[in-house]
Design an enzyme around this catalytic site. Structure first.
Site, mmCIF file in Angstrom:
data_model
loop_
_atom_site.group_PDB
_atom_site.id
_atom_site.type_symbol
_atom_site.label_atom_id
_atom_site.label_comp_id
_atom_site.label_asym_id
_atom_site.label_seq_id
_atom_site.Cartn_x
_atom_site.Cartn_y
_atom_site.Cartn_z
ATOM 1 C CG HIS A 127 -18.252 -15.281 24.037
ATOM 2 N ND1 HIS A 127 -19.431 -15.278 24.750
ATOM 3 C CD2 HIS A 127 -18.085 -14.009 23.624
ATOM 4 C CE1 HIS A 127 -19.939 -14.060 24.764
ATOM 5 N NE2 HIS A 127 -19.131 -13.268 24.090
ATOM 6 C CG ASP A 157 -20.485 -17.743 26.860
ATOM 7 O OD1 ASP A 157 -19.260 -17.938 26.745
ATOM 8 O OD2 ASP A 157 -21.069 -16.748 26.370
ATOM 9 N N GLY A 229 -18.750 -5.873 23.283
ATOM 10 C CA GLY A 229 -17.904 -5.447 24.404
ATOM 11 C C GLY A 229 -18.600 -5.564 25.736
ATOM 12 C CG ASN A 230 -22.542 -4.087 27.022
ATOM 13 O OD1 ASN A 230 -22.970 -3.375 26.135
ATOM 14 N ND2 ASN A 230 -22.344 -3.656 28.259
ATOM 15 C CB SER A 231 -19.467 -10.488 26.035
ATOM 16 O OG SER A 231 -20.369 -10.795 25.015
ATOM 17 C CB ALA A 248 -25.629 -13.543 23.330
ATOM 18 N N GLY A 291 -28.969 -40.499 31.468
ATOM 19 C CA GLY A 291 -28.449 -41.696 30.819
ATOM 20 C C GLY A 291 -29.469 -42.349 29.904
#
Length: 478
Positions: A127, A157, A229-231, A248, A291
């Site tokens: 992200h 992510d 901003g730490n992401s 997050a 499946g």
């Protein structure tokens, strides 16, 4: 003499670790208030931590962080966004105002971790770089370098970039499966664009899942502050080894409301697996699948199935040629555990599957007709997309794909329209890219294999129930 016990001061906070503005506009200012002086009081003596207590040196994270911080980078992204201006296409206004802006540049900021200095590999969050036209990283030594995109996996992510630079520092990856609740951790990143920042805390939980809208989940939970901003930044242990990628945090008041001690990181072992797949498979991740389709066990079903509690994934359909069929699973079976992990319902089983690679051996604890059963399955590749023409001529020109897992975590089931060819029959039937197909007259389905299986017999009248943006409606395919 007994050595004095050591106390580590921990910062307790967390916030959503996403995109952030690159600067804080204004700070808080508290004006000094004068008060009448009564009698002069002696000034307090400034205190300082001693170098040692009881003969033991005072602990510090500084030596470890000297090795870690050069490997944590700031990630800058630029994206060109078209402005929806109602006057932009009007000939009169175009003559009067020829310089009406039709595009703008969005800039965002996150963090990343160098994990391979020789090849310049940098891990970050999907992200952080999603939709970016240009990505660059700023190293701890001040160099800013354009990054090459290797690949990403939206459902976990994780994104991988390559930085063509010399003299890089990297962090080694630890075995995140060895983490225990209570272990000390340190988060490093660039919150709010103010510069590299370090926060500390403990591991609050491991294997955390069930968070809405966050894809496949196996999070490390921590009370170390994770801010905007730490992401993509690093979560490290006290040896300076990478144990997770900060992704997050949770705050019911929103991402900018402050820290409440609920931060989440992607485990290093999962990040390593995704990184290896992105490198080996030209930037994509190939997942294994059982499946089958399943449903949650309600209290009423639990009573009929002779379960002590309403939990497990009740198998409702097994697809031909699947790993589940080869393992001997049947409709009516209740899957209680997978590789020893408790399965509470359909979403838990699906989350477990999504974190496994193709060929993974899975030991299943199953209840069949009230009797326990042990089965073994070897996961097979999960199809990513299917052409509409292969299902029904009325869908010709459309391609259908699995829903992003974040949508499933938000309560959706079905498939998404990945693309629609111009001038195709699907386009003439008003099918559009990104439509979510939640039901059809072809039959019941929850996912892409179920959607494909529902067309075993072509329906005389094909109607699709779709979600487009915030609207729902039915489309009849001619």
């Amino acid at each position: 003499m007994r050595p004095l016990p050591t106390l580590l001061t921990l910062a307790l906070a967390a916030a959503f670790g996403g995109f952030a503005a690159t600067a804080i506009r204004e700070g808080l200012q508290t004006p000094a208030q004068a008060s009448p002086a009564a009698a002069a009081l002696p000034l307090p003596i400034a205190g300082a931590l001693p170098a040692s207590v009881g003969g033991q040196p005072v602990p510090s994270l500084a030596p470890m962080l000297q090795r870690v911080t050069p490997a944590v980078v700031s990630v800058h992204t630029k994206q060109t966004v078209r402005i929806r201006n109602p006057f932009a296409n009007d000939p009169f206004f175009r003559r009067m105002f020829p310089n009406i802006p039709q595009e703008r540049i969005n800039e965002s900021l996150g963090s990343g971790v160098i994990i391979d200095a020789k090849n310049g590999y940098v891990l970050t969050n999907h992200h952080v770089i999603e939709g970016a036209d240009e990505v660059s990283v700023t190293l701890a030594d001040g160099r800013t370098i354009k990054a090459d995109f290797v690949g990403s996996d939206p459902d976990t992510d994780i994104a991988l970039m390559r930085v063509p630079a010399q003299n890089l520092s990297a962090i080694s990856l630890a075995d995140s499966d060895a983490l225990r609740v209570g272990d000390f951790v340190v988060a490093v990143g660039n919150p709010f664009g103010i510069g590299q920042t370090v926060t500390s805390g403990i591991v609050s939980a491991v294997g955390r899942s069930g968070l809405r809208g966050l894809g496949y989940q196996n999070f490390i939970q921590t009370d170390a502050s994770i801010n905007p901003g730490n992401s993509g930044g690093a979560l490290v242990n006290l040896n300076g080894e990478l144990i997770g990628i900060n992704t997050a945090s949770f705050n019911p008041q929103g991402s900018m409301a402050g820290n409440i001690g609920l931060g989440f990181a992607i485990p290093a072992n999962l990040a390593r697996n995704i990184k290896d797949q992105l490198i080996a498979n030209n930037g994509v991740v190939r997942r294994g699948s059982l499946g089958l389709e399943s449903q949650d066990v309600t209290p009423q079903l639990a009573a009929g199935l002779k379960l002590g509690e309403p939990r497990g994934a009740l198998v409702s359909r097994v697809f031909a040629g699947s790993a589940a069929a080869a393992a001997g699973l049947k409709p009516g079976d209740v899957i209680l555990t997978a590789n020893g992990q408790r399965v509470d319902g359909r979403d838990a089983l699906r989350n477990f599957e999504g974190l496994q690679a193709i060929g993974s051996k899975i030991a299943l604890e199953v209840l069949r007709d009230g009797q326990p059963l042990q089965l073994s399955a070897s996961l097979r590749e999960q199809a990513k997309a299917v052409a509409g023409a292969d299902l029904d001529a009325r869908l010709g020109g459309a391609t259908f794909a699995e829903l992003p897992e974040r949508l499933r975590q938000s309560g959706f089931s079905g498939v998404v329209v990945e693309s629609v060819a111009r001038g195709s029959r699907a386009e003439k039937n008003d099918l559009r890219k990104d439509d979510v197909i939640v039901a059809a007259t072809s039959g019941q389905f929850d996912d892409l294999p179920g959607f494909r299986a529902s067309f075993t017999r072509a329906p005389a009248q094909l109607v699709l129930r779709i979600v487009r943006g915030n609207r729902r409606g039915d489309l009849q395919m001619q």
